[in-house]
Write a protein that holds these residues in place. Structure first.
Motif, PDB file in Angstrom:
ATOM      1  N   VAL A  68      60.738   3.111  70.496  1.00 45.21           N
ATOM      2  CA  VAL A  68      61.165   1.869  69.842  1.00 45.21           C
ATOM      3  C   VAL A  68      60.127   0.782  70.109  1.00 45.21           C
ATOM      4  CG1 VAL A  68      62.952   0.086  69.689  1.00 45.21           C
ATOM      5  CG2 VAL A  68      63.602   2.474  70.125  1.00 45.21           C
ATOM      6  N   LEU A  69      59.668   0.161  69.036  1.00 45.73           N
ATOM      7  CA  LEU A  69      58.788  -0.994  69.112  1.00 45.73           C
ATOM      8  C   LEU A  69      59.678  -2.228  69.004  1.00 45.73           C
ATOM      9  CD1 LEU A  69      55.981  -2.350  69.044  1.00 45.73           C
ATOM     10  CD2 LEU A  69      56.052  -2.079  66.552  1.00 45.73           C
ATOM     11  N   VAL A  70      59.766  -2.997  70.084  1.00 49.35           N
ATOM     12  CA  VAL A  70      60.604  -4.201  70.105  1.00 49.35           C
ATOM     13  C   VAL A  70      59.713  -5.403  69.824  1.00 49.35           C
ATOM     14  CG1 VAL A  70      62.126  -5.657  71.497  1.00 49.35           C
ATOM     15  CG2 VAL A  70      62.159  -3.166  71.802  1.00 49.35           C
ATOM     16  N   ASN A  71      60.129  -6.205  68.852  1.00 51.89           N
ATOM     17  CA  ASN A  71      59.418  -7.430  68.493  1.00 51.89           C
ATOM     18  C   ASN A  71      60.286  -8.619  68.898  1.00 51.89           C
ATOM     19  OD1 ASN A  71      59.275  -9.446  65.702  1.00 51.89           O
ATOM     20  ND2 ASN A  71      57.463  -9.151  66.949  1.00 51.89           N
ATOM     21  N   PHE A  72      59.764  -9.470  69.778  1.00 50.08           N
ATOM     22  CA  PHE A  72      60.473 -10.691  70.171  1.00 50.08           C
ATOM     23  C   PHE A  72      59.970 -11.816  69.274  1.00 50.08           C
ATOM     24  CE2 PHE A  72      60.135  -8.184  74.129  1.00 50.08           C
ATOM     25  CZ  PHE A  72      61.486  -8.024  74.399  1.00 50.08           C
TER      26      PHE A  72
END
Length: 186
Positions: A68-72
């Motif tokens: 999973v690539l999490v973008n904040f």
């Protein structure tokens, strides 16, 4: 936690993610993880503490089984807005990778952001407490990479994944992901 870590890209995975021939050599890159990030590599990411813009608990189970690539992000962040089409491209080009956006913005504001900018991946909203107290995210845009079991691999500020203008690029995001994912078995 090391503040500056050197990672060599796994040539096969990097080539697959970047669309380069399998014999291509990927140069070594240096990425600096977010210094104040509260989770250590290998720690479970608090996916179960997140809420969708429609007020429902985020379904963490569909995010498991793949990295999973999490973008904040936040709606006040111009570079975050500029990244949306790039992340849509990454998601479309790499179905083996999930994308998840997390924002401190309110549920209604996050819903409007999704509609206005066309995010094509799950979003967790109203996550200011999780971001500030549990994770110590203090800069936008930034990223975290999770393994298939939902454990933290690493983090990075988006300006390390970009071109000359300091904004993340599709190629920069893909190279960072490729540099940190385990090499697939032959």
């Amino acid at each position: 936690m090391t503040t500056l870590t050197t990672f060599a890209c796994a040539a096969g995975l990097a080539a697959a993610l970047l669309g380069a021939p399998s014999h291509a050599q990927t140069p070594e890159r240096r990425y600096t993880p977010m210094e104040a990030f509260a989770l250590a590599a290998g720690s479970p990411f608090p996916l179960d503490a997140l809420t969708t813009p429609d007020g429902q608990r985020l379904a963490a189970e569909p995010l498991r089984g793949q990295p999973v690539l999490v973008n904040f992000f936040t709606r006040f962040c111009a570079p975050c807005i500029k990244e949306v089409p790039k992340l849509n491209q990454v998601q479309a080009r790499h179905p083996e990778l999930r994308v998840l956006a997390i924002t401190p913005d309110s549920l209604p504001d996050a819903g409007r952001y999704i509609q206005q900018y066309g995010l094509n991946w799950p979003v967790a909203a109203n996550a200011g407490d999780v971001m500030a107290r549990q994770l110590h995210v203090s800069a936008f845009p930034s990223f975290a990479l999770l393994d298939a079991q939902g454990r933290l691999i690493t983090t990075v500020l988006a300006n390390q994944l970009g071109g000359e203008d300091g904004h993340a690029t599709v190629e920069g995001i893909e190279a960072w992901v490729a540099a940190h994912l385990p090499r697939p078995a032959p």
